[in-house]
Design an enzyme around this catalytic site. Structure first.
Site, PDB file in Angstrom:
ATOM      1  N   ASN A 173      54.319  16.052  23.976  1.00 10.11           N
ATOM      2  CA  ASN A 173      55.286  17.147  23.880  1.00 10.11           C
ATOM      3  C   ASN A 173      56.337  16.804  22.839  1.00 10.11           C
ATOM      4  O   ASN A 173      56.680  15.637  22.666  1.00 10.11           O
ATOM      5  CB  ASN A 173      55.985  17.375  25.226  1.00 10.11           C
ATOM      6  CG  ASN A 173      55.021  17.722  26.337  1.00 10.11           C
ATOM      7  OD1 ASN A 173      54.054  18.434  26.132  1.00 10.11           O
ATOM      8  ND2 ASN A 173      55.280  17.215  27.524  1.00 10.11           N
ATOM      9  N   ARG A 220      68.822  18.845  28.611  1.00  8.61           N
ATOM     10  CA  ARG A 220      67.541  19.265  29.185  1.00  8.61           C
ATOM     11  C   ARG A 220      67.290  18.387  30.404  1.00  8.61           C
ATOM     12  O   ARG A 220      67.142  17.187  30.300  1.00  8.61           O
ATOM     13  CB  ARG A 220      66.418  19.110  28.163  1.00  8.61           C
ATOM     14  CG  ARG A 220      66.609  19.996  26.928  1.00  8.61           C
ATOM     15  CD  ARG A 220      65.511  19.730  25.898  1.00  8.61           C
ATOM     16  NE  ARG A 220      65.767  20.440  24.659  1.00  8.61           N
ATOM     17  CZ  ARG A 220      65.258  21.634  24.365  1.00  8.61           C
ATOM     18  NH1 ARG A 220      64.487  22.265  25.230  1.00  8.61           N
ATOM     19  NH2 ARG A 220      65.527  22.203  23.203  1.00  8.61           N
ATOM     20  N   HIS A 223      64.450  17.037  35.216  1.00 10.62           N
ATOM     21  CA  HIS A 223      63.151  17.631  35.513  1.00 10.62           C
ATOM     22  C   HIS A 223      62.187  16.630  36.140  1.00 10.62           C
ATOM     23  O   HIS A 223      62.257  15.437  35.863  1.00 10.62           O
ATOM     24  CB  HIS A 223      62.497  18.164  34.230  1.00 10.62           C
ATOM     25  CG  HIS A 223      63.317  19.173  33.516  1.00 10.62           C
ATOM     26  ND1 HIS A 223      63.261  19.328  32.157  1.00 10.62           N
ATOM     27  CD2 HIS A 223      64.223  20.092  33.954  1.00 10.62           C
ATOM     28  CE1 HIS A 223      64.081  20.291  31.783  1.00 10.62           C
ATOM     29  NE2 HIS A 223      64.679  20.767  32.847  1.00 10.62           N
ATOM     30  N   LYS A 278      56.472   9.485  31.923  1.00 13.84           N
ATOM     31  CA  LYS A 278      56.858   9.944  30.588  1.00 13.84           C
ATOM     32  C   LYS A 278      57.185   8.742  29.709  1.00 13.84           C
ATOM     33  O   LYS A 278      57.846   7.803  30.149  1.00 13.84           O
ATOM     34  CB  LYS A 278      58.082  10.864  30.652  1.00 13.84           C
ATOM     35  CG  LYS A 278      57.823  12.155  31.399  1.00 13.84           C
ATOM     36  CD  LYS A 278      59.067  13.023  31.461  1.00 13.84           C
ATOM     37  CE  LYS A 278      58.773  14.320  32.204  1.00 13.84           C
ATOM     38  NZ  LYS A 278      59.976  15.159  32.316  1.00 13.84           N
ATOM     39  N   ASP A 307      56.505  22.423  38.656  1.00 13.89           N
ATOM     40  CA  ASP A 307      57.688  22.081  37.862  1.00 13.89           C
ATOM     41  C   ASP A 307      58.953  22.269  38.700  1.00 13.89           C
ATOM     42  O   ASP A 307      59.138  23.321  39.316  1.00 13.89           O
ATOM     43  CB  ASP A 307      57.723  22.985  36.621  1.00 13.89           C
ATOM     44  CG  ASP A 307      58.814  22.609  35.650  1.00 13.89           C
ATOM     45  OD1 ASP A 307      59.146  21.416  35.551  1.00 13.89           O
ATOM     46  OD2 ASP A 307      59.328  23.521  34.979  1.00 13.89           O
ATOM     47  N   LYS A 318      67.207  27.977  33.711  1.00 14.06           N
ATOM     48  CA  LYS A 318      66.560  27.193  34.771  1.00 14.06           C
ATOM     49  C   LYS A 318      67.410  25.979  35.143  1.00 14.06           C
ATOM     50  O   LYS A 318      67.629  25.698  36.325  1.00 14.06           O
ATOM     51  CB  LYS A 318      65.175  26.759  34.309  1.00 14.06           C
ATOM     52  CG  LYS A 318      64.480  25.761  35.207  1.00 14.06           C
ATOM     53  CD  LYS A 318      63.193  25.279  34.555  1.00 14.06           C
ATOM     54  CE  LYS A 318      62.929  23.856  34.924  1.00 14.06           C
ATOM     55  NZ  LYS A 318      61.783  23.277  34.270  1.00 14.06           N
TER      56      LYS A 318
END
Length: 188
Positions: free
Chosen positions: A49, A60, A63, A73, A144, A170
């Site tokens: 990504n 961001r 998550h 990740k 998610d 979100k």
């Protein structure tokens, strides 16, 4: 060659690939499956990504994806600089709800490994920042999830200096950690 350092939370690691430079620039192996496996990191990466944030102080996160699409990740910065944050959300973990942060930058050429069971987020510290990351499970909208970046029980010290971060809808509406039912359990 790959330098690996442990961070303050278990299983969250900083990786520094070696750069080979000359008057033309440099070359580096930013990912080498066998070298990672030699260090006990035998993750099967399935998706790459890349994100671009035009403005500094774009936030961001935080998550994560629920099993069976939980993601490890491996994050690095291609351009700019970020503060990358991992929060332990594994029920029963001695470090549940604690966070660790690492500044990643194109200049420092470092990476962070955030395992499944940790919520992940980052704050851009410069405009025009590009972040690249590998994940161990495909994106699944049905799995998610998010946690509020400013959850007072977690208390991440984002370097906002009084600024309001640029957020997605979100992320602005994400629940607090105490209001989620974490699917992750500590093996400790």
């Amino acid at each position: 060659m790959l330098e690996i350092s442990k961070l303050a939370l278990p299983d969250v690691l900083e990786l520094k690939p070696r750069k080979f430079g000359d008057d033309r620039g440099f070359f580096s192996e930013t990912f080498h499956r066998q070298r990672l496996a030699d260090h006990g990191i035998d993750t099967q990466w399935v998706q790459d990504n890349q994100s671009f944030s035009a403005e500094a102080y774009t936030l961001r996160g935080l998550h994560y994806q629920e099993p069976p699409f939980a993601q490890d990740k491996l994050v690095r910065v291609l351009r700019g600089r970020i503060l990358d944050v991992a929060v332990d959300i594994r029920a029963g973990s001695p470090s549940f709800g604690r966070w660790v942060a690492l500044e990643l930058s194109a200049r420092d050429f470092n990476q962070i490994l955030v395992p499944a069971g940790f919520a992940h987020g980052f704050l851009t510290l410069e405009p025009d920042t590009e972040v690249f990351y590998k994940v161990s499970a495909h994106y699944s909208p049905a799995h998610d999830r998010s946690i509020r970046y400013d959850d007072p029980d977690i208390g991440v010290a984002w370097p906002l200096d009084g600024r309001t971060p640029v957020l997605s809808a979100k992320d602005a509406e994400a629940p607090l950690l105490r209001d989620i039912e974490t699917p992750f359990r500590s093996e400790a």
